[in-house]
Design a protein around this motif. Structure first.
Motif, PDB file in Angstrom:
ATOM      1  N   ALA A 185     -17.808 -32.454 -25.799  1.00 40.31           N
ATOM      2  CA  ALA A 185     -17.104 -31.554 -26.716  1.00 40.31           C
ATOM      3  C   ALA A 185     -15.827 -31.037 -26.055  1.00 40.31           C
ATOM      4  O   ALA A 185     -15.824 -30.711 -24.868  1.00 40.31           O
ATOM      5  N   MET A 186     -14.737 -30.987 -26.826  1.00 38.79           N
ATOM      6  CA  MET A 186     -13.453 -30.482 -26.334  1.00 38.79           C
ATOM      7  C   MET A 186     -12.467 -30.403 -27.486  1.00 38.79           C
ATOM      8  O   MET A 186     -12.804 -30.740 -28.617  1.00 38.79           O
ATOM      9  N   THR A 187     -11.256 -29.997 -27.196  1.00 39.06           N
ATOM     10  CA  THR A 187     -10.175 -30.001 -28.174  1.00 39.06           C
ATOM     11  C   THR A 187      -9.163 -31.028 -27.709  1.00 39.06           C
ATOM     12  O   THR A 187      -8.730 -31.006 -26.550  1.00 39.06           O
ATOM     13  N   MET A 188      -8.807 -31.955 -28.602  1.00 35.44           N
ATOM     14  CA  MET A 188      -7.851 -32.988 -28.212  1.00 35.44           C
ATOM     15  C   MET A 188      -7.120 -33.563 -29.412  1.00 35.44           C
ATOM     16  O   MET A 188      -7.485 -33.312 -30.561  1.00 35.44           O
ATOM     17  N   VAL A 189      -6.100 -34.345 -29.130  1.00 35.09           N
ATOM     18  CA  VAL A 189      -5.257 -34.965 -30.153  1.00 35.09           C
ATOM     19  C   VAL A 189      -5.741 -36.384 -30.418  1.00 35.09           C
ATOM     20  O   VAL A 189      -6.024 -37.138 -29.484  1.00 35.09           O
ATOM     21  N   PHE A 190      -5.832 -36.729 -31.697  1.00 37.20           N
ATOM     22  CA  PHE A 190      -6.235 -38.063 -32.126  1.00 37.20           C
ATOM     23  C   PHE A 190      -5.169 -38.653 -33.031  1.00 37.20           C
ATOM     24  O   PHE A 190      -4.580 -37.944 -33.848  1.00 37.20           O
ATOM     25  N   ARG A 191      -4.963 -39.952 -32.942  1.00 34.48           N
ATOM     26  CA  ARG A 191      -4.194 -40.664 -33.949  1.00 34.48           C
ATOM     27  C   ARG A 191      -5.079 -40.772 -35.183  1.00 34.48           C
ATOM     28  O   ARG A 191      -6.294 -40.629 -35.086  1.00 34.48           O
ATOM     29  N   VAL A 192      -4.482 -41.075 -36.336  1.00 35.11           N
ATOM     30  CA  VAL A 192      -5.275 -41.346 -37.532  1.00 35.11           C
ATOM     31  C   VAL A 192      -5.013 -42.782 -37.966  1.00 35.11           C
ATOM     32  O   VAL A 192      -3.887 -43.274 -37.859  1.00 35.11           O
ATOM     33  N   ILE A 214     -14.584 -30.485 -40.447  1.00 38.59           N
ATOM     34  CA  ILE A 214     -14.613 -31.889 -40.846  1.00 38.59           C
ATOM     35  C   ILE A 214     -15.763 -32.648 -40.189  1.00 38.59           C
ATOM     36  O   ILE A 214     -16.297 -32.227 -39.167  1.00 38.59           O
ATOM     37  N   ASN A 215     -16.116 -33.752 -40.798  1.00 39.36           N
ATOM     38  CA  ASN A 215     -16.954 -34.779 -40.196  1.00 39.36           C
ATOM     39  C   ASN A 215     -16.027 -35.969 -40.022  1.00 39.36           C
ATOM     40  O   ASN A 215     -15.230 -36.275 -40.923  1.00 39.36           O
ATOM     41  N   PHE A 216     -16.109 -36.625 -38.864  1.00 36.02           N
ATOM     42  CA  PHE A 216     -15.186 -37.728 -38.629  1.00 36.02           C
ATOM     43  C   PHE A 216     -15.788 -38.751 -37.677  1.00 36.02           C
ATOM     44  O   PHE A 216     -16.749 -38.475 -36.975  1.00 36.02           O
ATOM     45  N   VAL A 217     -15.189 -39.926 -37.699  1.00 29.90           N
ATOM     46  CA  VAL A 217     -15.547 -40.981 -36.762  1.00 29.90           C
ATOM     47  C   VAL A 217     -14.299 -41.274 -35.945  1.00 29.90           C
ATOM     48  O   VAL A 217     -13.222 -41.531 -36.500  1.00 29.90           O
ATOM     49  N   ALA A 218     -14.435 -41.220 -34.624  1.00 29.88           N
ATOM     50  CA  ALA A 218     -13.342 -41.576 -33.725  1.00 29.88           C
ATOM     51  C   ALA A 218     -13.730 -42.844 -32.981  1.00 29.88           C
ATOM     52  O   ALA A 218     -14.877 -42.996 -32.551  1.00 29.88           O
ATOM     53  N   GLU A 219     -12.782 -43.744 -32.851  1.00 29.75           N
ATOM     54  CA  GLU A 219     -12.991 -44.985 -32.118  1.00 29.75           C
ATOM     55  C   GLU A 219     -11.818 -45.180 -31.165  1.00 29.75           C
ATOM     56  O   GLU A 219     -10.858 -44.416 -31.200  1.00 29.75           O
ATOM     57  N   LYS A 220     -11.909 -46.207 -30.333  1.00 32.97           N
ATOM     58  CA  LYS A 220     -10.849 -46.465 -29.356  1.00 32.97           C
ATOM     59  C   LYS A 220     -10.278 -47.874 -29.514  1.00 32.97           C
ATOM     60  O   LYS A 220     -10.326 -48.673 -28.597  1.00 32.97           O
ATOM     61  N   PRO A 221      -9.688 -48.189 -30.680  1.00 31.30           N
ATOM     62  CA  PRO A 221      -9.066 -49.504 -30.796  1.00 31.30           C
ATOM     63  C   PRO A 221      -7.853 -49.568 -29.862  1.00 31.30           C
ATOM     64  O   PRO A 221      -7.071 -48.627 -29.801  1.00 31.30           O
ATOM     65  N   ASN A 222      -7.741 -50.642 -29.122  1.00 28.03           N
ATOM     66  CA  ASN A 222      -6.636 -50.814 -28.156  1.00 28.03           C
ATOM     67  C   ASN A 222      -6.545 -49.656 -27.174  1.00 28.03           C
ATOM     68  O   ASN A 222      -5.464 -49.318 -26.698  1.00 28.03           O
ATOM     69  N   GLY A 223      -7.694 -49.006 -26.883  1.00 22.26           N
ATOM     70  CA  GLY A 223      -7.725 -47.939 -25.894  1.00 22.26           C
ATOM     71  C   GLY A 223      -7.156 -46.614 -26.364  1.00 22.26           C
ATOM     72  O   GLY A 223      -7.025 -45.687 -25.571  1.00 22.26           O
ATOM     73  N   LEU A 267      -7.513 -43.293 -28.786  1.00 24.73           N
ATOM     74  CA  LEU A 267      -8.443 -42.539 -29.626  1.00 24.73           C
ATOM     75  C   LEU A 267      -7.870 -42.380 -31.031  1.00 24.73           C
ATOM     76  O   LEU A 267      -6.767 -41.858 -31.200  1.00 24.73           O
ATOM     77  N   THR A 268      -8.626 -42.865 -32.006  1.00 24.78           N
ATOM     78  CA  THR A 268      -8.151 -42.898 -33.387  1.00 24.78           C
ATOM     79  C   THR A 268      -9.259 -42.454 -34.329  1.00 24.78           C
ATOM     80  O   THR A 268     -10.398 -42.911 -34.215  1.00 24.78           O
ATOM     81  N   VAL A 269      -8.918 -41.558 -35.259  1.00 26.89           N
ATOM     82  CA  VAL A 269      -9.853 -41.178 -36.314  1.00 26.89           C
ATOM     83  C   VAL A 269      -9.828 -42.301 -37.348  1.00 26.89           C
ATOM     84  O   VAL A 269      -8.779 -42.584 -37.933  1.00 26.89           O
ATOM     85  N   THR A 270     -10.988 -42.942 -37.539  1.00 25.68           N
ATOM     86  CA  THR A 270     -11.057 -44.058 -38.476  1.00 25.68           C
ATOM     87  C   THR A 270     -11.712 -43.662 -39.796  1.00 25.68           C
ATOM     88  O   THR A 270     -11.613 -44.399 -40.777  1.00 25.68           O
ATOM     89  N   ARG A 271     -12.384 -42.510 -39.807  1.00 27.52           N
ATOM     90  CA  ARG A 271     -13.020 -42.018 -41.032  1.00 27.52           C
ATOM     91  C   ARG A 271     -13.010 -40.502 -40.981  1.00 27.52           C
ATOM     92  O   ARG A 271     -13.241 -39.920 -39.910  1.00 27.52           O
ATOM     93  N   LEU A 272     -12.766 -39.863 -42.106  1.00 29.93           N
ATOM     94  CA  LEU A 272     -12.596 -38.409 -42.137  1.00 29.93           C
ATOM     95  C   LEU A 272     -13.117 -37.865 -43.455  1.00 29.93           C
ATOM     96  O   LEU A 272     -12.788 -38.388 -44.517  1.00 29.93           O
ATOM     97  N   GLU A 273     -13.951 -36.823 -43.365  1.00 32.08           N
ATOM     98  CA  GLU A 273     -14.458 -36.136 -44.559  1.00 32.08           C
ATOM     99  C   GLU A 273     -14.410 -34.650 -44.307  1.00 32.08           C
ATOM    100  O   GLU A 273     -14.879 -34.171 -43.274  1.00 32.08           O
ATOM    101  N   ARG A 274     -13.843 -33.917 -45.243  1.00 30.04           N
ATOM    102  CA  ARG A 274     -13.836 -32.455 -45.128  1.00 30.04           C
ATOM    103  C   ARG A 274     -15.214 -31.941 -45.501  1.00 30.04           C
ATOM    104  O   ARG A 274     -15.804 -32.375 -46.489  1.00 30.04           O
TER     105      ARG A 274
END
Length: 91
Positions: A49-56, A71-80, A82-89
């Motif tokens: 757990a932490m606070t950080m910046v993600f691409r979308v 929010i509920n979200f899915v973060a993945e690491k495409p090409n290394g 961190l990217t939010v790939t799914r997002l639901e409020r």
């Protein structure tokens, strides 16, 4: 005799809540296509757990939320990255 219905996930879909993490939107940077999220553990990528910046993945995601939203979200690491790939409020 009660009927039992087996439910199988559709091909290509993630299990709903198990794959999603919870967080709070802290900041939105539309020009850079990024969200700052205060989040719980991201089990799928082994992050605490932490606070950080993600691409979308999709810039339209930035229009779905505002700072302070839970929010509920899915973060993945495409090409290394961190990217939010799914997002639901959360309602």
């Amino acid at each position: 005799m009660p009927h039992l219905h087996a439910q199988t996930p559709q091909a290509g879909t993630a299990a709903p809540s198990e794959a999603m993490s919870q967080g709070e939107v802290i900041r939105i940077d539309r020009s850079a296509g990024r969200l700052t999220i205060k989040h719980g553990p991201l089990k799928n990528i082994g992050m605490d757990a932490m606070t950080m910046v993600f691409r979308v993945k999709d810039p339209a995601m930035l229009e779905q939320v505002k700072p302070g939203d839970k929010i509920n979200f899915v973060a993945e690491k495409p090409n290394g990255q961190l990217t939010v790939t799914r997002l639901e409020r959360q309602e």
